[in-house]
Design a protein around this motif. Sequence first.
Motif, PDB file in Angstrom:
ATOM      1  N   UNK A   1       0.965  -1.244   0.219  1.00  0.00           N
ATOM      2  CA  UNK A   1      -0.053  -0.062  -0.234  1.00  0.00           C
ATOM      3  C   UNK A   1       0.839   1.287   0.022  1.00  0.00           C
ATOM      4  N   UNK A   2       1.791   1.124  -1.077  1.00  0.00           N
ATOM      5  CA  UNK A   2       2.635   2.348  -1.112  1.00  0.00           C
ATOM      6  C   UNK A   2       2.021   3.815  -1.287  1.00  0.00           C
ATOM      7  N   UNK A   3       0.890   3.842  -1.559  1.00  0.00           N
ATOM      8  CA  UNK A   3       0.234   5.439  -1.520  1.00  0.00           C
ATOM      9  C   UNK A   3      -0.018   5.768  -0.173  1.00  0.00           C
ATOM     10  N   UNK A   4      -0.001   4.832   0.762  1.00  0.00           N
ATOM     11  CA  UNK A   4      -0.173   5.204   2.214  1.00  0.00           C
ATOM     12  C   UNK A   4       0.636   4.865   3.048  1.00  0.00           C
ATOM     13  N   UNK A   5       1.784   4.349   2.714  1.00  0.00           N
ATOM     14  CA  UNK A   5       2.843   4.044   3.575  1.00  0.00           C
ATOM     15  C   UNK A   5       3.313   5.059   4.196  1.00  0.00           C
ATOM     16  N   UNK A   6       3.722   5.243   5.577  1.00  0.00           N
ATOM     17  CA  UNK A   6       3.804   4.066   6.352  1.00  0.00           C
ATOM     18  C   UNK A   6       2.585   4.060   7.251  1.00  0.00           C
ATOM     19  N   UNK A   7       2.419   2.803   7.843  1.00  0.00           N
ATOM     20  CA  UNK A   7       1.341   2.606   8.916  1.00  0.00           C
ATOM     21  C   UNK A   7       1.564   2.706  10.372  1.00  0.00           C
ATOM     22  N   UNK A   8       2.813   2.560  10.619  1.00  0.00           N
ATOM     23  CA  UNK A   8       3.219   2.566  11.902  1.00  0.00           C
ATOM     24  C   UNK A   8       3.189   3.811  12.595  1.00  0.00           C
ATOM     25  N   UNK A   9       3.146   4.991  12.075  1.00  0.00           N
ATOM     26  CA  UNK A   9       2.520   6.306  12.808  1.00  0.00           C
ATOM     27  C   UNK A   9       1.254   6.692  12.776  1.00  0.00           C
TER      28      UNK A   9
ATOM     29  N   UNK B   1     -10.174  27.565   7.889  1.00  0.00           N
ATOM     30  CA  UNK B   1     -10.466  26.037   7.936  1.00  0.00           C
ATOM     31  C   UNK B   1      -9.265  25.275   7.478  1.00  0.00           C
ATOM     32  N   UNK B   2      -8.685  24.465   8.363  1.00  0.00           N
ATOM     33  CA  UNK B   2      -7.385  23.615   7.749  1.00  0.00           C
ATOM     34  C   UNK B   2      -7.797  22.271   7.525  1.00  0.00           C
ATOM     35  N   UNK B   3      -7.213  21.743   6.408  1.00  0.00           N
ATOM     36  CA  UNK B   3      -7.371  20.138   6.371  1.00  0.00           C
ATOM     37  C   UNK B   3      -6.033  19.649   6.308  1.00  0.00           C
ATOM     38  N   UNK B   4      -5.569  18.626   7.295  1.00  0.00           N
ATOM     39  CA  UNK B   4      -4.429  17.866   7.231  1.00  0.00           C
ATOM     40  C   UNK B   4      -4.598  16.498   6.687  1.00  0.00           C
ATOM     41  N   UNK B   5      -4.084  15.916   5.696  1.00  0.00           N
ATOM     42  CA  UNK B   5      -4.443  14.623   5.470  1.00  0.00           C
ATOM     43  C   UNK B   5      -3.345  13.464   6.051  1.00  0.00           C
ATOM     44  N   UNK B   6      -3.567  13.571   7.228  1.00  0.00           N
ATOM     45  CA  UNK B   6      -2.569  13.085   8.127  1.00  0.00           C
ATOM     46  C   UNK B   6      -2.575  11.301   8.032  1.00  0.00           C
ATOM     47  N   UNK B   7      -3.693  10.765   7.509  1.00  0.00           N
ATOM     48  CA  UNK B   7      -3.901   9.213   7.202  1.00  0.00           C
ATOM     49  C   UNK B   7      -2.956   9.043   5.897  1.00  0.00           C
ATOM     50  N   UNK B   8      -2.529  10.060   5.046  1.00  0.00           N
ATOM     51  CA  UNK B   8      -1.816   9.488   3.863  1.00  0.00           C
ATOM     52  C   UNK B   8      -0.571  10.305   3.776  1.00  0.00           C
ATOM     53  N   UNK B   9       0.065  11.212   4.754  1.00  0.00           N
ATOM     54  CA  UNK B   9       1.142  11.961   4.963  1.00  0.00           C
ATOM     55  C   UNK B   9       2.266  10.987   4.759  1.00  0.00           C
ATOM     56  N   UNK B  10       3.286  11.020   4.343  1.00  0.00           N
ATOM     57  CA  UNK B  10       3.811  12.333   3.276  1.00  0.00           C
ATOM     58  C   UNK B  10       3.318  12.102   2.039  1.00  0.00           C
ATOM     59  N   UNK B  11       3.182  13.329   1.289  1.00  0.00           N
ATOM     60  CA  UNK B  11       3.051  13.175  -0.081  1.00  0.00           C
ATOM     61  C   UNK B  11       4.315  13.296  -0.727  1.00  0.00           C
TER      62      UNK B  11
END
Lengths: 249, 249
Positions: free
Chosen positions: A35-43, B31-41
């Motif tokens: 799932x390289x679009x959403x790696x890492x999971x560990x954080x 209004x701030x949105x942080x895509x923290x489930x998929x960081x980093x880009x």
Amino acid sequence: MNRCVGVFDSGLGGLTVVKELKKKWPGQRIIYLGDTARVPYGTRSPEVIKKFAVECARFLEGKKVDKIIIACNTASAYAFGEVRAAVSVPAWEVISYGAKGTRGSKKIGVIGTRATIGSGRYEEEIKKINPGAEIKSAATPLLVPLVEEGETSGDLIEMAVGKSIAGMAGAETLILGCTHYPVIAPVIKKQLPGVKLVNPGEELAREWPGENTGGEDEYYFTDMTDRYVRVAEMFLGGKLTGKAERIQL
Amino acid sequence: MNRCVGVFDSGLGGLTVVKELKKKWPGQRIIYLGDTARVPYGTRSPEVIKKFAVECARFLEGKKVDKIIIACNTASAYAFGEVRAAVSVPAWEVISYGAKGTRGSKKIGVIGTRATIGSGRYEEEIKKINPGAEIKSAATPLLVPLVEEGETSGDLIEMAVGKSIAGMAGAETLILGCTHYPVIAPVIKKQLPGVKLVNPGEELAREWPGENTGGEDEYYFTDMTDRYVRVAEMFLGGKLTGKAERIQL
């Protein structure tokens, strides 16, 4: 189509588990999802890890795999129950196998991502088979990004490892509780001479009921950058052969 | 409801841009949105970056923002056109503002994520306003995860910065082409004494047409772990006030 096992991971690190499976079962057909679009999971949080892991498992089920291995320690720690509930094929995780690798040891260290260590799953599994052992755990979040960037030897990784495992002095056995860490085993070994390192992927491969089915492997990734082959082969310790394709979950 | 600007970022780093906006426009509702489930880009492919950025922008449009700022340099580099096409409110990116901060300089350095540097967008924008300048760019992918882990001073970040900006000797001006880097400006400054550091968020805030609208700020994140407040406040340089909520994109 030949029977096959589906292996999923947060990214490319799970290829260290594939490497061990292939050593034991060279003819085992593997369908891998990273799932390289959403790696890492560990954080990430338990909720997000569960959601992502179930999506990975369902994708593999759709590919008609006969078994599923959760290669990622973080997903194993949080989402094994959810994955088993979500799919109809048998599933394996890596935590309980990593714990078995500590048999006979009285002073045990565990390193992993912040999420894996926070779950307490390694301690739980170690206590089942090794009730009297002294266990020290440490989240070592600096190591994954350094390894991903190819920092597997030299001053910087040595300093980061030293800082990360400072509390592990005296451990007889150290569980490498993240798929990235086997790649830096020599650096860890240098700082903890005499320690026995446990690679959960290797422990799993020893017991896991593989089959030399033959057939072409397939690799799916949710993202593919121009450097993914290089990084993949670092973890795999050899050439990435078989079909490779980008997919969306 | 008071008029407001939507600011989005791959995660929490974009709060360094919010910090600059608030300095200039203390009453601006955000209004701030942080895509923290998929960081980093910054480690991902252009296709994935575009997809994620458009999803972020559409979420903000759904919140009835009047303007959108792409705080993330990587998303600014790849997805500005896509974001403008996807939403009906005006949008700003940070690259062209960062470039303007190099005016009058003949030797310019740019550091950023692998994706941002790979896009060549900073060079393009610098050449428009500073055609004769000598430009050196370097992807510095080690710095984001170190800063995220709170490594903002000490031996490890000094070594990583030294390694990352080794090619920047002689630069008069250095663009901090990632929202995480302002936090380690003192470390960078120590290794490049006399260099002028450009923070694109600060350059944007100087020119951007804000309004002291008043009203409560709102923060949305695609993931919230137990340490997100601490990390958020490191980037914001102060207390996170206003509503905070986890959402799914």
